[in-house]
Design a protein around this motif. Structure first.
Motif, PDB file in Angstrom:
ATOM      1  N   CYS A 142      14.075  23.204  -0.304  1.00 12.17           N
ATOM      2  CA  CYS A 142      14.947  22.331   0.489  1.00 12.17           C
ATOM      3  C   CYS A 142      14.204  21.198   1.185  1.00 12.17           C
ATOM      4  CB  CYS A 142      15.708  23.161   1.525  1.00 12.17           C
ATOM      5  SG  CYS A 142      16.887  24.309   0.773  1.00 12.17           S
ATOM      6  N   VAL A 145      14.278  16.625   1.819  1.00 11.46           N
ATOM      7  CA  VAL A 145      15.693  16.515   1.472  1.00 11.46           C
ATOM      8  C   VAL A 145      15.869  15.417   0.431  1.00 11.46           C
ATOM      9  CG1 VAL A 145      18.018  16.124   2.355  1.00 11.46           C
ATOM     10  CG2 VAL A 145      16.310  17.253   3.786  1.00 11.46           C
ATOM     11  N   ARG A 156      21.651  22.487  -1.096  1.00 11.44           N
ATOM     12  CA  ARG A 156      22.673  23.087  -0.245  1.00 11.44           C
ATOM     13  C   ARG A 156      22.923  24.538  -0.664  1.00 11.44           C
ATOM     14  NH1 ARG A 156      24.712  24.379   4.324  1.00 11.44           N
ATOM     15  NH2 ARG A 156      26.963  24.597   4.393  1.00 11.44           N
ATOM     16  N   GLY A 205      20.096  18.181   6.366  1.00  3.31           N
ATOM     17  CA  GLY A 205      19.132  18.899   5.540  1.00  3.31           C
ATOM     18  C   GLY A 205      17.819  19.154   6.260  1.00  3.31           C
TER      19      GLY A 205
END
Length: 297
Positions: A142, A145, A156, A205
């Motif tokens: 993750c 971002v 996500r 994010g």
């Protein structure tokens, strides 16, 4: 005339013979404390046990298969095998029920604020080295971002996978179910506005990654109280970002084909489930820890 009408109504409501046999089979399983992997008697034996026809027996077995309670196979060693009801099937029933309810993003996050901190706190002492590695990979996937819409969607999914890992490690089966149900709803039903390149989306994010890092550090130090507090803060912040991104619930009925795909994905090795964000995005769920079987009496 009135009595005749009443009899007709009662006949309409009377359960089918196959359904009655399915209920008897459930009682038979319960009384013998059977579990996943145990075999049911052969089809002809079930016919004799319940004094019914082959057609009624097959109808009952099909009903139990649809409910996820048994698996049917053909061949010399085939027949009906008791199965653990798949999580995907359970979630299908719940989501289809909620399709007809007035449900909002606020409702989902209200439940999440209560459940997620307890799931995380209860998972701390049960997480394995493999689980900790999976949490680390989730964070790594993750960050940074992405501004690509497709990659951002995968990130996500991986963000929710982080929460699935914690749910899977919690020994409270009811909390696990609620936690994974909420995560699945967020995957399938909550739609965010804007695009991945939008600053608000990027901030969402980055803060998720930061929160997950803080939670994992607290987990590694064994600080359960901090894990609980950090998760409360994380869920509150996540709801704030979802609202800013004009997140809404777009309900839909979950199809059997959706569940079948998820079941096929879950049958693959756990190594793949714990792999990339792409795997998490396509599979939708992680494997749930099987309950401990009671000893048979």
């Amino acid at each position: 005339m009135r009595d005749q009408n009443m009899e007709t109504m009662l006949d309409l409501k009377a359960p089918k013979r196959g359904d009655l046999v399915a209920e008897q089979v459930k009682r038979w399983i319960t009384e013998r404390n059977l579990g996943p992997g145990d075999k049911l008697p052969k089809e002809n034996e079930l016919q004799q046990m319940f004094s019914v026809s082959r057609g009624t027996t097959r109808e009952a077995l099909k009903s139990l298969e649809v409910q996820g309670l048994i698996r049917l196979s053909t061949g010399p060693n085939g027949g009906a095998t008791i199965a653990e009801v798949p999580l995907g099937r359970t979630l299908q029933f719940v989501q289809n029920y909620l399709f007809f309810q007035d449900l909002s993003v606020e409702d989902v996050y209200a439940a999440r604020r209560i459940v997620e901190p307890e799931i995380a706190a209860g998972a701390v002492e049960n997480l394995t080295d493999a689980d900790l590695e999976a949490l680390e990979r989730s964070i790594a996937v993750c960050a940074p971002v992405s501004t690509s819409q497709a990659h951002a969607l995968e990130q996500r999914q991986e963000d929710l996978h982080f929460h699935d890992i914690l749910a899977r490690a919690n020994r409270n089966a009811f909390l696990r179910l609620i936690g994974e149900m909420i995560n699945q709803m967020l995957r399938q039903l909550v739609v965010l506005g804007g695009n991945a390149a939008h600053e608000q989306y990027q901030r969402f994010g980055r803060e998720n990654v930061k929160a997950h890092r803080a939670i994992l550090d607290a987990i590694r130090s064994g600080d359960i109280d901090s894990v609980r507090k950090l998760m409360v803060r994380h869920i509150i912040d996540a709801e704030r970002h979802v609202k800013k991104l004009q997140g809404v619930i777009r309900g839909r009925l979950v199809l059997d084909s959706d569940v079948d795909f998820q079941l096929r994905s879950r049958s693959e090795p756990l190594k793949r489930t714990r792999g990339s964000a792409s795997d998490a995005a396509h599979q939708g769920k992680t494997k749930i820890v099987k309950r401990t079987r009671r000893e048979k009496t």
